[in-house]
Design an enzyme around this catalytic site. Structure first.
Site, PDB file in Angstrom:
ATOM      1  N   GLY A  78       0.766  -1.241   0.000  1.00 31.31           N
ATOM      2  CA  GLY A  78       0.000   0.000   0.000  1.00 31.31           C
ATOM      3  C   GLY A  78       0.791   1.280   0.000  1.00 31.31           C
ATOM      4  NE  ARG A  80      -0.088   2.267  -5.889  1.00 28.32           N
ATOM      5  CZ  ARG A  80      -1.189   2.185  -6.646  1.00 28.32           C
ATOM      6  NH1 ARG A  80      -1.234   2.772  -7.818  1.00 28.32           N
ATOM      7  NH2 ARG A  80      -2.253   1.546  -6.210  1.00 28.32           N
ATOM      8  CB  CYS A 138     -14.991   1.623 -30.331  1.00 30.37           C
ATOM      9  SG  CYS A 138     -14.381   1.809 -31.981  1.00 30.37           S
ATOM     10  CD  GLU A 139     -15.887   1.036 -24.266  1.00 31.40           C
ATOM     11  OE1 GLU A 139     -16.580   1.778 -23.546  1.00 31.40           O
ATOM     12  OE2 GLU A 139     -16.173  -0.137 -24.508  1.00 31.40           O
ATOM     13  CD  GLU A 192       1.031  -9.073   1.797  1.00 31.88           C
ATOM     14  OE1 GLU A 192       0.099  -8.375   1.351  1.00 31.88           O
ATOM     15  OE2 GLU A 192       0.841 -10.133   2.400  1.00 31.88           O
TER      16      GLU A 192
HETATM   17  N1  LLP Z   1      -1.080  -6.969  -0.475  1.00 32.62           N
HETATM   18  C1  LLP Z   1      -2.406  -7.135  -0.720  1.00 32.62           C
HETATM   19  C2  LLP Z   1      -3.164  -8.090   0.082  1.00 32.62           C
HETATM   20  C3  LLP Z   1      -3.022  -6.371  -1.728  1.00 32.62           C
HETATM   21  O1  LLP Z   1      -4.327  -6.509  -1.949  1.00 32.62           O
HETATM   22  C4  LLP Z   1      -2.254  -5.474  -2.498  1.00 32.62           C
HETATM   23  C5  LLP Z   1      -2.855  -4.691  -3.578  1.00 32.62           C
HETATM   24  C6  LLP Z   1      -0.880  -5.358  -2.221  1.00 32.62           C
HETATM   25  C7  LLP Z   1      -0.333  -6.114  -1.191  1.00 32.62           C
HETATM   26  C8  LLP Z   1       0.022  -4.428  -2.967  1.00 32.62           C
HETATM   27  O2  LLP Z   1      -0.375  -3.108  -2.814  1.00 32.62           O
HETATM   28  P1  LLP Z   1       0.579  -1.910  -3.326  1.00 32.62           P
HETATM   29  O3  LLP Z   1       1.820  -1.943  -2.505  1.00 32.62           O
HETATM   30  O4  LLP Z   1       0.851  -2.133  -4.755  1.00 32.62           O
HETATM   31  O5  LLP Z   1      -0.246  -0.704  -3.082  1.00 32.62           O
HETATM   32  N2  LLP Z   1      -4.986  -1.667  -9.611  1.00 32.62           N
HETATM   33  C9  LLP Z   1      -4.892  -0.653  -8.589  1.00 32.62           C
HETATM   34  C10 LLP Z   1      -4.223  -1.174  -7.337  1.00 32.62           C
HETATM   35  C11 LLP Z   1      -4.869  -2.411  -6.739  1.00 32.62           C
HETATM   36  C12 LLP Z   1      -4.154  -2.909  -5.523  1.00 32.62           C
HETATM   37  C13 LLP Z   1      -4.718  -4.195  -5.057  1.00 32.62           C
HETATM   38  N3  LLP Z   1      -4.079  -4.778  -3.914  1.00 32.62           N
HETATM   39  C14 LLP Z   1      -4.195   0.568  -9.178  1.00 32.62           C
HETATM   40  O6  LLP Z   1      -3.857   0.555 -10.345  1.00 32.62           O
HETATM   41  O7  LLP Z   1      -4.018   1.562  -8.490  1.00 32.62           O
END
Ligand code: LLP
Length: 404
Positions: free
Chosen positions: A225, A262, A327-328, A259
């Site tokens: 996150g 991003r 096409c959107e 975890e």
């Molecule tokens: N751990 C769990 C249980 C998660 O659900 C996620 C992301 C992460 C770790 C990694 O999160 P990060 O460090 O990447 O924030 N498609 C969306 C983001 C969806 C994230 C889903 N879960 C976007 O493009 O912003």
């Protein structure tokens, strides 16, 4: 400096480019922040699941956070040891649970009481003990986009704190479940520390109260996150992030699992697209490019901002929507973006595209997905070839031939 012009000539557009050295430095920075404690960084494979990317993190000692058995397989084949792999997700099938258990991964992250029952049943059938953690939903507003908020009771993820406690007690009395961890993930693209600290406090309190019941958890999984700067966001420094978590862990001897997705990959990535045409509908200006929402859906889906580099294109700027051929009306990469007058074949480079870019792509409108290129120590190499028409129809073609 990455030479986007040369890369576009060599590999064609649209094209994803990832700076692997940047990924390494982000990984090191986060690892360093947690160095006072036992910790595992488990790369969130979903952010960018290209095998070469996963392998890159494997070589740095990373674990993997996976949300499908496909991601678990990717992690294993890239050399991430099974004892550093976590399997999360609200809807795991029996087949996925079985494979995760037989692959002997670190633990399955349980997201409901019903799922716990399935895991227990499958473990019993297999004659093994399943290591699990429970994903707690601490009901904290992470103050991010509603689609990527996960830690409120209104979201489908995890279980509330009281249910979690009951589930741990249930696990203690089970012959086939060994609860070794606890997990929370309140959302993605987090830019405020307070919600994270609050969530960690709630979860740490639960760990302490479980300890009183002789349920000793070894892993404190804080999810991912950590936000990044797309435009002008104030981001959380890795050190402050780690300190906020550590401050809640008084009297607990736990290994931290983090975890990140991003944070490790987003700003390593660029999406290069070529200008096809300019047009104006009355006074509304459009720059039409060869990349589209099927390549990078974040602007359409979350109204996300990706900075655009026009590679030193001079001239007076005026706002334009950068749109693709799909096409959107929702097919746009940027809205009202100040751009100089563009010519056919000029390049646009969309920044911060290394996370949730390629992976969320599709073949919509029978568009082949882009190629992906890695840059490492100044050298470029292809890590996924461009999809051809033949690739796209490969799984359908045989049925057409049967019908004919
Ligand atoms: N751990 C769990 C249980 C998660 O659900 C996620 C992301 C992460 C770790 C990694 O999160 P990060 O460090 O990447 O924030 N498609 C969306 C983001 C969806 C994230 C889903 N879960 C976007 O493009 O912003």
């Amino acid at each position: 400096m990455i030479d986007f012009n040369t890369l576009a000539k060599k590999y064609k557009t649209p094209l994803y480019v990832y700076d692997f050295d940047y990924m390494s430095s982000q990984f090191e920075a986060l690892k360093e922040a947690f160095k006072g404690r036992k910790s595992i960084l488990a790369y969130a494979v979903k952010a960018n699941s290209n095998l070469s990317v996963v392998k890159h993190f494997a070589q740095m000692g990373s674990g993997a956070d996976c949300v499908s058995i496909g991601e678990v397989r990717r992690a294993l084949m890239c050399g991430i040891p099974n004892y550093k792999i976590i399997f999360s997700g609200v809807g795991k099938s029996d087949e996925e649970i079985t494979e995760a258990l037989t692959s002997d991964i670190l633990y399955i992250n349980v997201e409901s009481d019903a799922e716990l029952s399935r895991i227990e049943m499958i473990a019993k059938e297999l004659g093994i003990v399943a290591r699990i953690s429970i994903r707690v939903n601490p009901n904290i507003d992470p103050k991010t986009h509603p689609y990527i908020s996960t830690g409120l009771h209104a979201n489908k993820f995890g279980v509330d704190i009281n249910s979690a406690k009951r589930m741990y007690i249930r696990c203690k009395n089970s012959e086939h479940i060994n609860p070794i961890g606890i997990h929370f993930h309140i959302g993605s693209q987090l830019t405020e520390l307070d919600p994270i600290r609050e969530a960690a406090e709630i979860v740490a309190d639960l760990v302490r109260s479980l300890s009183v019941l002789k349920i000793e958890l070894k892993f404190f999984d804080i999810g991912g996150g950590l936000g990044i700067r797309y435009k002008d966001e104030t981001t959380i420094a890795p050190y402050d992030y780690a300190q906020a978590i550590l401050s809640t862990l008084t009297a607990l001897d736990v290994t931290i699992i983090c975890e990140p997705g991003r944070f490790l990959t987003a700003n390593s990535g660029y999406f290069i697209t070529k200008v096809l045409y300019e047009k104006a509908n009355s006074d509304k200006r459009f720059v039409i490019v060869d990349g589209a929402m099927n390549d990078l859906i974040r602007p359409s889906l979350y109204d996300a901002y990706h900075g655009v580099d026009t590679l030193e294109k001079d001239g007076e700027k005026s706002p334009a929507d950068i749109v693709g051929p799909v096409c959107e009306s929702g097919d746009f990469l940027a809205k009202d973006y100040p751009l100089a007058k563009m010519q056919h074949n000029d390049l646009l480079v969309l920044k911060s595209a290394g996370a949730y870019g390629f992976g969320m792509g599709s073949n919509y409108n029978t568009r082949g997905r882009s190629a992906e290129v890695a840059i490492e120590s100044g050298k470029d190499r292809l890590i996924r070839r461009r999809e051809s028409f033949e690739d796209i129809i490969a799984l359908e073609k045989e049925f057409l031939e049967e019908e004919m």
